[in-house]
Design an enzyme around this catalytic site. Sequence first.
Site, short mmCIF file in Angstrom:
data_model
loop_
_atom_site.label_atom_id
_atom_site.label_comp_id
_atom_site.label_asym_id
_atom_site.label_seq_id
_atom_site.Cartn_x
_atom_site.Cartn_y
_atom_site.Cartn_z
N TYR A 135 0.80 -1.22 0.00
CA TYR A 135 0.00 0.00 0.00
C TYR A 135 0.84 1.28 0.00
O TYR A 135 0.31 2.37 -0.15
CB TYR A 135 -0.94 0.02 1.22
CG TYR A 135 -2.18 -0.83 1.04
CD1 TYR A 135 -2.10 -2.21 0.94
CD2 TYR A 135 -3.44 -0.22 0.98
CE1 TYR A 135 -3.23 -2.98 0.78
CE2 TYR A 135 -4.58 -0.99 0.81
CZ TYR A 135 -4.47 -2.36 0.72
OH TYR A 135 -5.60 -3.11 0.56
N LYS A 187 4.16 -15.23 4.55
CA LYS A 187 4.39 -16.09 3.38
C LYS A 187 5.90 -16.26 3.27
O LYS A 187 6.54 -15.85 2.30
CB LYS A 187 3.78 -15.42 2.13
CG LYS A 187 3.76 -16.30 0.89
CD LYS A 187 2.75 -17.41 0.91
CE LYS A 187 2.90 -18.28 -0.31
NZ LYS A 187 2.08 -19.52 -0.25
N ASP A 220 -2.03 -18.36 2.92
CA ASP A 220 -2.96 -19.25 2.21
C ASP A 220 -3.53 -20.30 3.17
O ASP A 220 -4.73 -20.62 3.13
CB ASP A 220 -2.32 -19.88 0.96
CG ASP A 220 -0.91 -20.41 1.20
OD1 ASP A 220 -0.35 -20.18 2.30
OD2 ASP A 220 -0.36 -21.05 0.29
N ASP A 244 -5.79 -6.93 4.51
CA ASP A 244 -6.95 -6.50 3.74
C ASP A 244 -7.76 -7.72 3.31
O ASP A 244 -8.99 -7.76 3.47
CB ASP A 244 -6.48 -5.71 2.51
CG ASP A 244 -7.64 -5.30 1.63
OD1 ASP A 244 -8.62 -4.75 2.17
OD2 ASP A 244 -7.59 -5.54 0.41
N ASP A 248 -11.70 -9.45 4.89
CA ASP A 248 -12.96 -9.61 4.16
C ASP A 248 -13.48 -11.04 4.37
O ASP A 248 -14.69 -11.25 4.55
CB ASP A 248 -12.79 -9.31 2.66
CG ASP A 248 -13.10 -7.85 2.33
OD1 ASP A 248 -13.01 -7.00 3.24
OD2 ASP A 248 -13.45 -7.56 1.16
C1 IPM Z 1 -10.40 -1.63 3.40
C2 IPM Z 1 -10.67 -1.26 1.98
C3 IPM Z 1 -9.56 -0.32 1.51
C4 IPM Z 1 -8.25 -1.08 1.63
C5 IPM Z 1 -9.77 0.23 0.10
C6 IPM Z 1 -11.10 0.89 -0.07
C7 IPM Z 1 -8.64 1.17 -0.30
O1 IPM Z 1 -10.75 -2.38 1.17
O2 IPM Z 1 -10.47 -0.73 4.27
O3 IPM Z 1 -10.14 -2.80 3.68
O4 IPM Z 1 -7.86 -1.78 0.69
O5 IPM Z 1 -7.62 -0.95 2.67
MN MN Z 2 -10.54 -4.22 2.25
#
Ligand code: IPM
Ligand code: MN
Length: 349
Positions: A135, A187, A220, A244, A248
Site C-alpha cells: 500500500y 508467506k 494461504d 486486507d 474480508d
Molecule cells: C479496506 C478497503 C480499503 C483497503 C480500500 C477501499 C482502499 O478495502 O479498508 O479494507 O484496501 O484498505
Molecule cells: Mn478491504
Amino acid sequence: MYKIAVIPGDGTGPEQVREGLKVLNAAAEKFKFRLETVHYDLGGERYLRTGEILPESVLHELKLFDAIFLGAIGHPDVAPGILEKGLLLQLRFQLDLYINLRPVKLYPGVSTPLKNKKPEDIDFVVVRENTEGLYAGSGGFLRKGTPYEVALQESVNTRFGVERCLRYAFEYCRSKRERKKLTLCGKTNVLTYAFDLWQRAFYEVAKEYPDVQTDYAHVDAICMWMVKNPEWFDVIVTDNMFGDIITDLGAMIQGGMGIAAGANLHPGQVSMFEPIGGSAPKYTGQNVINPLAAIGAAAMMLDFLGETKAAKSIENAVASVCRDKLKSLNAGEMGYSTGEVGDLVAESL
Ligand code: IPM
Ligand code: MN
C-alpha cells in the site's frame, strides 16, 4: 468531553453514521460524557463539485480532534482509486494510523456460512499493519503502453514499521485477550525478504512477552483454517495486503459486511473508526442498510477514548439486538429499517 470529526462520506455512509451517532449520544447520556461533533463533507460529491479530495487545511484540522468517525468512501461516478487513495489511504498515511484493528466475532443468533460453527468458535481479532507493504505506493511503470511495458509494485517493510505493529499486537494480546495466542500471518516460503524481516522481528519481540503464546502460518493456510478451524485463532498479526484480504474473509464468517467494524489507530493520537464495508451505492437513501458495523465502530472509538464501560455496553446491546430482533444482517432483510435498528440498539443500551 470528546471532540469527534464526522466524515459521513459517500453512498450509505451518511445513513450508517447517523445511526452510529444516535447510539453514541445515548451512551454519552448514560455514561455521563459529552461529545462535540464537527461534520466534514469529504467524499465523492465534494470531489465532483470542487475537485477537492482532502485539502491540506482539513487534514490539519482533523489532527486536532480526539477521533474521526468515518462512514464510507466510494462513488459510482468517480474512477476507482481516486477517492480510495486520495482520501481513505491518505488519512491512514498522513495521520500515521499504523494499526488497522478488525475484530471477527460471531454474535449469538447471527448466521454464519460456516456449517456447525458457533459463537465460541469465531472470536478473533486481526491486527493489520496499515501504513506500509504494497500500500505504500512504491513502484512505477517503465515503457508504459508499449509491448515491453513493465509495472512494478513494491512491498515496503521497514523494521520500525513492522516492529511497532508487532508490539501493538503483543500488547493487545496481553491486555485484552484471555487466551493470549498471537499468530503471525505471512508467506515466508516465497516472500523471503519481507517476511524474513517480519518473522525475525516477531520472535525477537516475543521474548518480551513470555505470557503470549506465539504461532506462525502462511496466509494461504490461514484462509483455509479461517474456514475450517476458526477456533484456532485468537489474535492474528499481518501486513497490509494480507490483512486486507483475510479481513474480508473474516467479515463473511462473522455474518457479513453489515456487522464488520474496524479501527485505524495510532495510540495516543487522533484515530479513525469505520465500518469496513463500502458505500453500497445501490442501497443509498433507502434506509435498508445495516448500521451495526458503524455502531460497532463507534463502540471501538469509545474503547479507544477510554470509555471502556460504554463501549462494552454498546457491544452488549448490539449482541442482544442480533440475538432477539434481527431476522438477518443483510441489507433489506433485517425485518427493520436502518433507523429502527439504531433505535433498537439505543433502547437496549
Ligand atoms: C479496506 C478497503 C480499503 C483497503 C480500500 C477501499 C482502499 O478495502 O479498508 O479494507 O484496501 O484498505
Ligand atoms: Mn478491504
